[in-house]
Design an enzyme around this catalytic site. Structure first.
Site, PDB file in Angstrom:
ATOM      1  N   CYS A 111       0.889  -1.272  -0.017  1.00  0.00           N
ATOM      2  CA  CYS A 111      -0.065  -0.189   0.127  1.00  0.00           C
ATOM      3  C   CYS A 111       0.905   1.134   0.136  1.00  0.00           C
ATOM      4  O   CYS A 111       0.400   2.416  -0.142  1.00  0.00           O
ATOM      5  CB  CYS A 111      -0.757  -0.018   1.142  1.00  0.00           C
ATOM      6  SG  CYS A 111      -2.263  -1.345   1.008  1.00  0.00           S
ATOM      7  N   HIS A 250      -3.027   7.558   2.291  1.00  0.00           N
ATOM      8  CA  HIS A 250      -3.344   6.397   2.003  1.00  0.00           C
ATOM      9  C   HIS A 250      -4.845   6.068   2.504  1.00  0.00           C
ATOM     10  O   HIS A 250      -4.935   5.891   3.910  1.00  0.00           O
ATOM     11  CB  HIS A 250      -2.401   5.057   2.200  1.00  0.00           C
ATOM     12  CG  HIS A 250      -2.768   3.795   1.875  1.00  0.00           C
ATOM     13  ND1 HIS A 250      -3.551   3.619   0.683  1.00  0.00           N
ATOM     14  CD2 HIS A 250      -2.861   2.622   2.598  1.00  0.00           C
ATOM     15  CE1 HIS A 250      -3.967   2.109   0.698  1.00  0.00           C
ATOM     16  NE2 HIS A 250      -3.533   1.485   2.142  1.00  0.00           N
ATOM     17  N   ASN A 280      -9.892   0.067   0.316  1.00  0.00           N
ATOM     18  CA  ASN A 280      -8.591   0.273   0.055  1.00  0.00           C
ATOM     19  C   ASN A 280      -7.786  -0.249  -1.151  1.00  0.00           C
ATOM     20  O   ASN A 280      -7.772  -1.456  -1.617  1.00  0.00           O
ATOM     21  CB  ASN A 280      -7.690  -0.601   1.471  1.00  0.00           C
ATOM     22  CG  ASN A 280      -6.142  -0.699   1.366  1.00  0.00           C
ATOM     23  OD1 ASN A 280      -5.787  -0.079   0.346  1.00  0.00           O
ATOM     24  ND2 ASN A 280      -5.735  -1.076   2.345  1.00  0.00           N
TER      25      ASN A 280
HETATM   26  N1  ACO Z   1     -17.724  -7.937   9.770  1.00  0.00           N
HETATM   27  C1  ACO Z   1     -18.351  -8.317  11.059  1.00  0.00           C
HETATM   28  N2  ACO Z   1     -17.216  -8.933  12.170  1.00  0.00           N
HETATM   29  C2  ACO Z   1     -15.838  -8.841  11.881  1.00  0.00           C
HETATM   30  C3  ACO Z   1     -15.429  -8.382  10.490  1.00  0.00           C
HETATM   31  C4  ACO Z   1     -16.350  -8.354   9.550  1.00  0.00           C
HETATM   32  N3  ACO Z   1     -15.966  -7.858   8.146  1.00  0.00           N
HETATM   33  N4  ACO Z   1     -14.021  -8.714  10.283  1.00  0.00           N
HETATM   34  C5  ACO Z   1     -13.740  -8.850  11.713  1.00  0.00           C
HETATM   35  N5  ACO Z   1     -14.942  -8.997  12.414  1.00  0.00           N
HETATM   36  C6  ACO Z   1     -14.967  -9.262  13.716  1.00  0.00           C
HETATM   37  C7  ACO Z   1     -13.846 -10.256  14.282  1.00  0.00           C
HETATM   38  O1  ACO Z   1     -14.088 -11.677  14.432  1.00  0.00           O
HETATM   39  C8  ACO Z   1     -13.895  -9.815  15.793  1.00  0.00           C
HETATM   40  O2  ACO Z   1     -14.754 -10.466  16.372  1.00  0.00           O
HETATM   41  P1  ACO Z   1     -14.424 -11.168  17.881  1.00  0.00           P
HETATM   42  O3  ACO Z   1     -14.407 -10.093  19.117  1.00  0.00           O
HETATM   43  O4  ACO Z   1     -15.935 -11.948  18.198  1.00  0.00           O
HETATM   44  O5  ACO Z   1     -13.225 -12.073  17.831  1.00  0.00           O
HETATM   45  C9  ACO Z   1     -14.328  -8.299  15.898  1.00  0.00           C
HETATM   46  O6  ACO Z   1     -14.879  -8.232  14.645  1.00  0.00           O
HETATM   47  C10 ACO Z   1     -13.085  -7.200  16.023  1.00  0.00           C
HETATM   48  O7  ACO Z   1     -12.069  -7.617  15.260  1.00  0.00           O
HETATM   49  P2  ACO Z   1     -10.603  -6.929  15.084  1.00  0.00           P
HETATM   50  O8  ACO Z   1      -9.887  -7.409  14.047  1.00  0.00           O
HETATM   51  O9  ACO Z   1     -10.234  -6.568  16.434  1.00  0.00           O
HETATM   52  O10 ACO Z   1     -11.260  -5.430  14.454  1.00  0.00           O
HETATM   53  P3  ACO Z   1     -10.654  -4.089  14.459  1.00  0.00           P
HETATM   54  O11 ACO Z   1     -11.519  -3.099  15.126  1.00  0.00           O
HETATM   55  O12 ACO Z   1      -9.183  -4.253  14.457  1.00  0.00           O
HETATM   56  O13 ACO Z   1     -10.807  -3.844  12.587  1.00  0.00           O
HETATM   57  C11 ACO Z   1      -9.682  -4.006  10.925  1.00  0.00           C
HETATM   58  C12 ACO Z   1     -10.433  -4.755  11.806  1.00  0.00           C
HETATM   59  C13 ACO Z   1     -10.893  -3.040  10.083  1.00  0.00           C
HETATM   60  C14 ACO Z   1      -8.934  -4.876   9.741  1.00  0.00           C
HETATM   61  C15 ACO Z   1      -8.551  -3.039  11.001  1.00  0.00           C
HETATM   62  O14 ACO Z   1      -7.747  -3.772  12.270  1.00  0.00           O
HETATM   63  C16 ACO Z   1      -7.711  -2.509  10.291  1.00  0.00           C
HETATM   64  O15 ACO Z   1      -8.142  -1.585   9.609  1.00  0.00           O
HETATM   65  N6  ACO Z   1      -6.416  -2.692  10.172  1.00  0.00           N
HETATM   66  C17 ACO Z   1      -5.510  -1.723   9.255  1.00  0.00           C
HETATM   67  C18 ACO Z   1      -5.757  -2.501   7.947  1.00  0.00           C
HETATM   68  C19 ACO Z   1      -4.583  -1.844   6.917  1.00  0.00           C
HETATM   69  O16 ACO Z   1      -4.370  -0.576   7.249  1.00  0.00           O
HETATM   70  N7  ACO Z   1      -4.173  -2.271   5.931  1.00  0.00           N
HETATM   71  C20 ACO Z   1      -3.344  -1.422   5.246  1.00  0.00           C
HETATM   72  C21 ACO Z   1      -2.242  -1.971   4.652  1.00  0.00           C
HETATM   73  S1  ACO Z   1      -2.935  -3.232   3.203  1.00  0.00           S
HETATM   74  C22 ACO Z   1      -1.626  -3.340   2.133  1.00  0.00           C
HETATM   75  O17 ACO Z   1      -0.294  -3.168   2.455  1.00  0.00           O
HETATM   76  C23 ACO Z   1      -1.936  -4.183   0.699  1.00  0.00           C
END
Ligand code: ACO
Length: 353
Positions: A111, A250, A280
């Site tokens: 990214c 980004h 993204n």
């Molecule tokens: N829908 C519903 N529930 C979900 C989903 C979904 N799509 N995805 C995860 N959950 C659930 C999980 O299972 C978890 O459930 P649990 O509490 O029962 O275990 C709960 O939601 C919380 O999950 P987390 O992973 O802690 O959620 P978080 O608030 O961290 O959000 C996310 C996840 C959106 C992926 C976030 O961590 C994020 O944006 N991270 C950064 C991603 C990023 O910046 N990528 C960029 C680089 S990509 C590249 O370089 C190609």
């Protein structure tokens, strides 16, 4: 020394829209979860190759700069989703736009790819290696998603964006151009965002090969690093944080963007966000956002823009830019992708093994 000035810009976003409600119909997720955790409402899915979306973005950027492909002497495509290992996507673009005198190569910094590509392009101009460069960010991560994995399937979309960098002799105190650049990486975190079994690691693949991500770790580091490097390039450019007219981050997650803006003490009105429309798009997100910012009149002549990105590797990059006098394209291109009648869901389904 010469300075790199952005004289052209353009983007390519495929027509097929994958909405949160489409995903609700296929996955255990909800519009509410996706919207509150990421800011994403919909994303675009390409029924075209990475080379095709990169070429359309390139044609728009060339038109905006008033240039022909034959006038370009370097093409850098930032991508982590090339159509093939060889040839580079950049050479596909070179052929399509008739840039017969150009060098052409890809860079992969996930990214952060566009920031890396723009850093390489800036150095090539500053060193005298090239005078007119196309820097393109193009990614088609939909092809590398496991549609059963709700932790990644909801996040990514496809697209491409491009800029033309041209050499300028004007190094004056208020002259436009790329003022400072910073790129970095930490390979200790390679496993936190990866496509296991891709490339030659497991050949041929014995199961679905798809992106995996430790989203919490990416999130934790992205909010710190993006703020730090945006501040660093601002200072290296001789500017104060208050001089930033528009931050173009980004587009990975609206909460990461908000946290970065808070660390920089930036009013949200000075931060460009379009993640709700595209998700993204990896290395494409910054040049797509730049193009939209210009179309929406969010950039003024002489404005100070900071681009900042963080992604797999982990890798990161930022640039501080002073915009020139021209905020409108010199001309427009009618370039578009080959027509497709498939819905986003149909394209996604066909990518699953
Ligand atoms: N829908 C519903 N529930 C979900 C989903 C979904 N799509 N995805 C995860 N959950 C659930 C999980 O299972 C978890 O459930 P649990 O509490 O029962 O275990 C709960 O939601 C919380 O999950 P987390 O992973 O802690 O959620 P978080 O608030 O961290 O959000 C996310 C996840 C959106 C992926 C976030 O961590 C994020 O944006 N991270 C950064 C991603 C990023 O910046 N990528 C960029 C680089 S990509 C590249 O370089 C190609």
């Amino acid at each position: 020394m010469q300075r790199a000035v952005i004289t052209g810009w353009g983007s390519c976003v495929p027509d097929a829209v994958l909405s949160n409600s489409d995903l609700e119909s296929r996955l255990d997720t909800s519009d509410d979860w996706i919207t509150t955790r990421t800011g994403i409402k919909e994303r675009r899915i390409a029924d075209a190759t990475t080379g095709e979306i990169a070429t359309v973005a390139a044609r728009h950027a060339l038109a905006a700069a008033g240039l022909q492909g034959s006038e370009i002497d370097m093409i850098v495509v930032a991508t982590c989703t090339p159509d093939r290992l060889i040839p580079a996507v950049a050479t596909v673009v070179q052929k399509e736009i008739g840039a017969t005198g150009a060098s052409a190569f890809d860079v992969n910094a996930a990214c952060a790819g566009f920031a890396y590509g723009a850093a390489v392009g800036t150095s090539a101009i500053e060193s005298g290696l090239a005078k007119r460069i196309l820097v393109i960010g193009a990614d088609r991560l939909s092809a590398w998603l496991d549609f059963e994995d709700r932790s990644t399937a909801v996040l990514f979309g496809d697209g491409a964006g491009a800029v033309v960098l041209e050499a300028s002799d004007d190094l004056g105190a208020s002259a436009p151009g790329v003022l400072s650049v910073d790129i970095g990486a930490n390979g200790e975190f390679g496993e936190q965002l990866t496509v296991p079994g891709s490339g030659l690691e497991v050949h041929p693949p014995d199961k679905m090969v798809a992106i995996t991500m430790d989203g919490r770790e990416v999130f934790r580091q992205a909010v710190v690093v993006m703020g730090e490097i945006a501040a660093k390039v601002t200072e290296s450019a001789g500017l104060e944080l208050g001089d930033i007219d528009l931050l173009i981050p980004h587009q990975a997650n609206s909460r990461i963007i908000d946290a970065t803006a808070r660390r920089l003490d930036l009013d949200p009105r000075r931060v460009f966000v379009n993640i709700h429309s595209y998700g993204n798009t990896s290395s494409a997100s910054i040049p797509i956002a730049l193009t939209e910012a210009l179309e929406q009149g969010r950039i003024d002549p002489g404005g100070h823009i900071v681009f900042v990105a963080f992604g797999g590797g982990f890798s990161w990059g930022a640039l501080a830019v002073r915009w020139g006098d021209r905020v409108h394209p010199l001309a427009k291109s009618d370039a578009s992708l080959p027509p497709s009648t498939r819905t986003a869901l149909e394209i996604m389904e066909s990518n699953q093994v």
